[in-house]
Scaffold this active site. Structure first.
Site, short mmCIF file in Angstrom:
data_model
loop_
_atom_site.label_atom_id
_atom_site.label_comp_id
_atom_site.label_asym_id
_atom_site.label_seq_id
_atom_site.Cartn_x
_atom_site.Cartn_y
_atom_site.Cartn_z
CB SER A 140 -0.80 0.00 1.27
OG SER A 140 -1.47 1.32 1.36
CE1 TYR A 191 -3.54 -1.95 5.19
CE2 TYR A 191 -3.29 0.33 4.23
CZ TYR A 191 -3.31 -1.07 4.01
OH TYR A 191 -3.34 -1.60 2.91
CE LYS A 215 -1.45 -4.69 3.65
NZ LYS A 215 -1.56 -6.06 2.93
#
Ligand code: UDP
Length: 341
Positions: A116, A140, A144
Site C-alpha cells: 500500500s 496499517y 505493510k
C-alpha cells in the site's frame, strides 16, 4: 497456471480473479468471507477458511500445489488500525507468516503481495517513487512495511520470488458491471459519497479542511479497479518470466482533493447531497500520489481508465444495480468448499 489466491472474494481480489479466470488460469480462492462474498468469485474454487488456521492452510496448499500465490487477505482501514493495532498485526503479519510457511512447506516459490501507499507515510516528494524512504504513520502502513521486509529477507535467504504492489486509492467497479465494492460499512471516500447520492447516508463528512493542500483537504491518487487488476496480471507474468523480486507503485500519478472528488461525484450522479466539514481522521497523510514509472517500464502495464469521472461512473452504476446483480450471481451454482471439506 495454478494460482492460490487469499482474499479472492474481496473487492480487489475478486476483480483480479475475473481477469485471471478470463485468461484460463486454474484458481483456488482461500477467503474467510469476513468482508468478501461468495458471489464475487467469478472463476475458480472457493475455500472458506482463515489464514490463522494453519492446519487447513497447509493441507490445502500441499494438495493444490500452486505455481504462485497472490495474497490479498488483510485488514485495510487506516483509522481502524489506529484504534485496533493488534488486529492489524495479527491479520496482516501473523497470517502472512502462516501463508509463507505453508508456501515453503509446499515448495511454492512465487508470490504477489498487496502492499500500500500507506508504507510511505508523508512522502518527502510527490509523486513518490519506490526509492523514497518508508515512514508509515499508522499501524496499517507499518504492517505493510513489515510484510515487505519479510518478503525481501526471504528472497535473499531462499529460492523465493515476489512482487509487492503498492496500491494507491483503488476505486470504481468492473467495467462490465458484474461486480463491485460491497462492504457493509464502507469507509472509502467515493463509496461513501455515492451512498449519500443514493440517499443511503444523510451527509458526507469531509475529514479535515486545514491540510497544507490547495483547498485544505487531503489529496489522493485514485485508480480504477480494473487497472489494478491488469497490473496484477502483468506483474505476475513479469515475475514468472524473470524471477526478479521487486516493489512497484500502482497509481496514475494525478492527485485529487476530497473536495475535487465530492464535486465529481455530484456531477456524475447529478445529485447534490449534503456535505459537512469535520475533524481530521486519525492516520491520514495530507498528500499521496504515485510515480508508477517502474511498473510501466518493467511489466509493460498501461492504465486504461485514467479518468476520475469514469471511475465514479462505474462505481455509481454498480451502486444502482448491485442488489439485482448480486441476486443473479448468488443464484448461480458455484464450487464452494466449506472449511476445506
Ligand atoms: N474521507 C473523507 N470522508 C469520508 C471518507 C474519506 O473526507 O467519508 C477522506 C479521508 O480522510 C482521506 C480521503 O478521503 O483523506 C481518502 O480516504 P479513503 O478512506 O477513501 O482512502 P485512504 O486514503 O484512507 O486509503
Amino acid at each position: 497456471m495454478k494460482i492460490f489466491v487469499t482474499g479472492g472474494a474481496g473487492y480487489i481480489g475478486s476483480h483480479v480473479i475475473k481477469e485471471l479466470g478470463r485468461e484460463g488460469h486454474d484458481l483456488l480462492v482461500f477467503d474467510n468471507l469476513s468482508t468478501g462474498h461468495e458471489w464475487a468469485v467469478l472463476y475458480g474454487k472457493l475455500i472458506t477458511g482463515d489464514l490463522s488456521d494453519k492446519l487447513l492452510l497447509n493441507e490445502v496448499m500441499k494438495e493444490f500445489r500452486p505455481e504462485a500465490v497472490i495474497h490479498f487477505a488483510a485488514s485495510i482501514q487506516v483509522e481502524e488500525s489506529v484504534r485496533e493495532p493488534m488486529l492489524y498485526y495479527k491479520n496482516n503479519i501473523n497470517n502472512t507468516l502462516n501463508l509463507l510457511e505453508a508456501m515453503r512447506a509446499a515448495e511454492v516459490k512465487n508470490f504477489l503481495y498487496s502492499s500500500s501507499a500507506a508504507v510511505y507515510g508523508i512522502p518527502v516528494k510527490v509523486p513518490v517513487d519506490e526509492t523514497v524512504e518508508l515512514r508509515p504513520i499508522n499501524p496499517y502502513g507499518t504492517t505493510k512495511e513489515v510484510g515487505e521486509s519479510i518478503l525481501r529477507d526471504m528472497s535473499v535467504a531462499h529460492d523465493f520470488h515476489y512482487i509487492a504492489l503498492r496500491y494507491f486509492n483503488v476505486a470504481g467497479a468492473d467495467v462490465q458491471g458484474r461486480i463491485g465494492q460491497a462492504y457493509s460499512k464502507p469507509t472509502h471516500l467515493i463509496t461513501r459519497a455515492l451512498k449519500c447520492a443514493k440517499g443511503e447516508a444523510k451527509k458526507l463528512s469531509i475529514y479535515g479542511t486545514d491540510y497544507p493542500t490547495t483547498d485544505g483537504t487531503c489529496v489522493r491518487d485514485y485508480i480504477h479497479i480494473d487497472d489494478i487488476a491488469s497490473a496484477h496480471v502483468q506483474a505476475l507474468a513479469y515475475l514468472m518470466d524473470t524471477g526478479e523480486s521487486d516493489v512497484m507503485n500502482c497509481g496514475y500519478g494525478h492527485g485529487f482533493s476530497v473536495r475535487d472528488v465530492v464535486s465529481a461525484v455530484k456531477k456524475v450522479t447529478a445529485i447534490n447531497f449534503p456535505v459537512e466539514e469535520a475533524e481530521r481522521r486519525a492516520g491520514d497523510p495530507p498528500v499521496i500520489v504515485a510515480d508508477s514509472g517502474k511498473l510501466k517500464a518493467k511489466t509493460g502495464w498501461e492504465p486504461r481508465h485514467n479518468d476520475l469521472e469514469f471511475i465514479i461512473r462505474t462505481a455509481w452504476e454498480w451502486e444502482l444495480n448491485s442488489v439485482r446483480k448480486i441476486k443473479v450471481l448468488s443464484s448461480k451454482a458455484r464450487t464452494v468448499i466449506r472449511n476445506g471439506h
